[in-house]
Structure formats: structure tokens, C-alpha cells
Design an enzyme around this catalytic site. Structure first.
Site, PDB file in Angstrom:
ATOM      1  N   ARG A   1      14.183  -4.141  18.085  1.00 21.16           N
ATOM      2  CA  ARG A   1      14.321  -4.554  17.076  1.00 21.16           C
ATOM      3  C   ARG A   1      12.959  -5.161  16.174  1.00 21.16           C
ATOM      4  NH1 ARG A   1      15.487  -9.994  14.742  1.00 21.16           N
ATOM      5  NH2 ARG A   1      15.548 -10.796  16.733  1.00 21.16           N
TER       6      ARG A   1
ATOM      7  N   CYS B   1      20.890 -11.118  11.992  1.00 21.36           N
ATOM      8  CA  CYS B   1      19.852 -11.948  11.936  1.00 21.36           C
ATOM      9  C   CYS B   1      19.321 -12.666  10.674  1.00 21.36           C
ATOM     10  CB  CYS B   1      18.678 -11.610  12.779  1.00 21.36           C
ATOM     11  SG  CYS B   1      17.534 -10.298  11.904  1.00 21.36           S
TER      12      CYS B   1
ATOM     13  N   CYS C   1      -2.925  -1.217   5.805  1.00 20.04           N
ATOM     14  CA  CYS C   1      -3.572  -2.391   4.832  1.00 20.04           C
ATOM     15  C   CYS C   1      -3.508  -3.649   5.886  1.00 20.04           C
ATOM     16  CB  CYS C   1      -2.699  -2.603   3.642  1.00 20.04           C
ATOM     17  SG  CYS C   1      -1.098  -3.219   3.832  1.00 20.04           S
TER      18      CYS C   1
ATOM     19  N   CYS D   1       1.227  -3.467   9.031  1.00 22.89           N
ATOM     20  CA  CYS D   1       1.315  -2.182   8.556  1.00 22.89           C
ATOM     21  C   CYS D   1      -0.010  -1.526   9.017  1.00 22.89           C
ATOM     22  CB  CYS D   1       1.129  -2.274   6.836  1.00 22.89           C
ATOM     23  SG  CYS D   1       0.699  -0.737   6.062  1.00 22.89           S
TER      24      CYS D   1
ATOM     25  N   HIS E   1       1.232  -8.413   7.222  1.00 25.16           N
ATOM     26  CA  HIS E   1       2.377  -8.606   7.979  1.00 25.16           C
ATOM     27  C   HIS E   1       3.581  -8.158   7.697  1.00 25.16           C
ATOM     28  CE1 HIS E   1       4.500 -11.650  10.739  1.00 25.16           C
ATOM     29  NE2 HIS E   1       4.876 -12.133   9.609  1.00 25.16           N
TER      30      HIS E   1
ATOM     31  N   ASP F   1      15.637  -6.891  21.796  1.00 20.71           N
ATOM     32  CA  ASP F   1      17.080  -7.081  21.584  1.00 20.71           C
ATOM     33  C   ASP F   1      17.927  -6.140  20.786  1.00 20.71           C
ATOM     34  OD1 ASP F   1      16.215  -8.195  19.164  1.00 20.71           O
ATOM     35  OD2 ASP F   1      17.273 -10.054  19.407  1.00 20.71           O
TER      36      ASP F   1
ATOM     37  N   HIS G   1       8.066  -9.178  13.298  1.00 16.21           N
ATOM     38  CA  HIS G   1       7.833  -9.219  14.776  1.00 16.21           C
ATOM     39  C   HIS G   1       8.754  -8.246  15.246  1.00 16.21           C
ATOM     40  CE1 HIS G   1       6.144 -13.177  13.537  1.00 16.21           C
ATOM     41  NE2 HIS G   1       5.466 -12.907  14.465  1.00 16.21           N
TER      42      HIS G   1
ATOM     43  N   CYS H   1       0.792  -1.295  -0.075  1.00 16.66           N
ATOM     44  CA  CYS H   1       0.003  -0.077   0.053  1.00 16.66           C
ATOM     45  C   CYS H   1       0.709   1.267  -0.074  1.00 16.66           C
ATOM     46  CB  CYS H   1      -1.004   0.141   1.181  1.00 16.66           C
ATOM     47  SG  CYS H   1       0.025   0.095   2.719  1.00 16.66           S
TER      48      CYS H   1
ATOM     49  N   CYS I   1      12.119  -6.910  13.305  1.00 19.51           N
ATOM     50  CA  CYS I   1      12.676  -7.965  12.388  1.00 19.51           C
ATOM     51  C   CYS I   1      11.538  -7.892  11.198  1.00 19.51           C
ATOM     52  CB  CYS I   1      12.567  -9.407  13.293  1.00 19.51           C
ATOM     53  SG  CYS I   1      13.423 -10.565  12.246  1.00 19.51           S
TER      54      CYS I   1
END
Length: 161
Positions: A147, A95, A128, A125, A131, A138, A134, A80, A149
Site C-alpha cells: 500500500r 485509510c 525531484c 519521487c 516526499h 497491508d 509511505h 515535476c 499511502c
């Protein structure tokens, strides 16, 4: 059987790396909320983007195009175009996924994620509900300690002009 145990162990380690976090809530405006049908999202997104953004999938670590990307600009939601993170908030967490220590205010919503027998905080978001990844506790202690991620496939980089 031995290969399956090793593969499952690797998956659990990848998903649980540095997973301490706190629950967060943030007021978000619903003025610009985007709502599409599943068919509309499938037509707009690539299969990989759809899997991550709409089905809460995760790309393999060290596979996304932004995990080791440090140009000046900002990162927006690929679904979006909602601005999510500035390049100044990006850091090398090692990571394998793009990591940010803060999001642009009002751009993110949070949800408790109990999948895979873990307690994590999902980052989505605000525009919209896609996903993104997470949030963990840390990150760099000298800034926010957070963080974000983030899956590379869920974001797009907009270079600074």
C-alpha cells in the site's frame, strides 16, 4: 492535559495505522533528476505542497482531493510531472489517503524513516525527490500486498484520453 493526551493518541494512531513494511531499493536513472533551490521550490509550489513535498509533512486523512477518486488515467508528481501510479493500481484502503498497490517502474525511490519513534519506509519521487508518503505491507493480498499511502497534495491526476 486530557485533551492533549487524546489529541496525541489520535495523531499516533493516524500515523501508525497498518505500518508494517519492508525495506526496498530500486535502481533509478538520474538522467532526468530535477534539482532546485529551496527558494525555487517555494516559488513553484503552494504552501501546502511545499510542506508535504519538501518538508515531509502529511495532509490530514480524508482531506485530500484524490483519496476517494477512481477515474481512469494516471497520477504524476505535482512538482515535476513524473508519472508515478496508474489508476489501475489504485484501491480503496479506507485509510483516508490515496492508496496504490504498485508504482510505475523506476518512478519511486525509498528511504528509511525513523521519525515519530517509528520505523517506516518513505516513498519519494525519483525525479525531484519530493516526499509522497509511505509504503506499507497491508495492501491487497491478491495483487502485490503493498500500500503506497500517498498525500493527495503531492500528486496530480491526468485523465485517460
Amino acid at each position: 492535559m486530557k485533551k492533549t493526551i487524546i489529541l496525541l493518541s489520535f495523531l499516533v494512531l493516524s500515523l501508525t495505522s497498518c505500518q508494517s513494511q519492508e525495506k526496498k531499493t530500486e535502481k533509478v536513472s538520474t538522467k532526468n533528476k530535477i534539482s532546485k533551490t529551496d527558494a525555487q521550490w517555494k516559488a513553484k509550489l503552494t504552501p501546502e505542497q511545499y510542506e508535504v513535498l519538501r518538508k515531509k509533512g502529511t495532509e490530514a486523512s480524508f482531506s485530500g482531493k484524490y483519496w476517494n477518486h477512481f477515474e481512469k488515467g494516471y497520477y504524476a508528481c505535482v512538482a515535476c510531472n513524473n508519472p508515478l501510479f496508474t489508476s489501475d493500481a489504485k484501491f480503496n484502503s479506507e485509510c483516508g489517503w490515496p492508496s496504490f498497490d504498485q508504482a510505475i517502474e523506476g518512478s519511486i525511490i525509498y528511504k528509511t524513516d525513523s521519525s515519530f519513534g517509528m520505523q517506516r519506509t518513505e516513498v519519494m519521487c525519483a525525479n525531484c525527490s519530493g516526499h509522497l508518503g509511505h509504503i506499507f505491507d497491508d495492501g491487497p493480498a491478491e495483487t502485490t500486498g503493498k500500500r503506497f499511502c500517498t498525500n493527495s497534495v503531492s500528486i496530480i491526476f491526468i485523465p485517460k484520453k
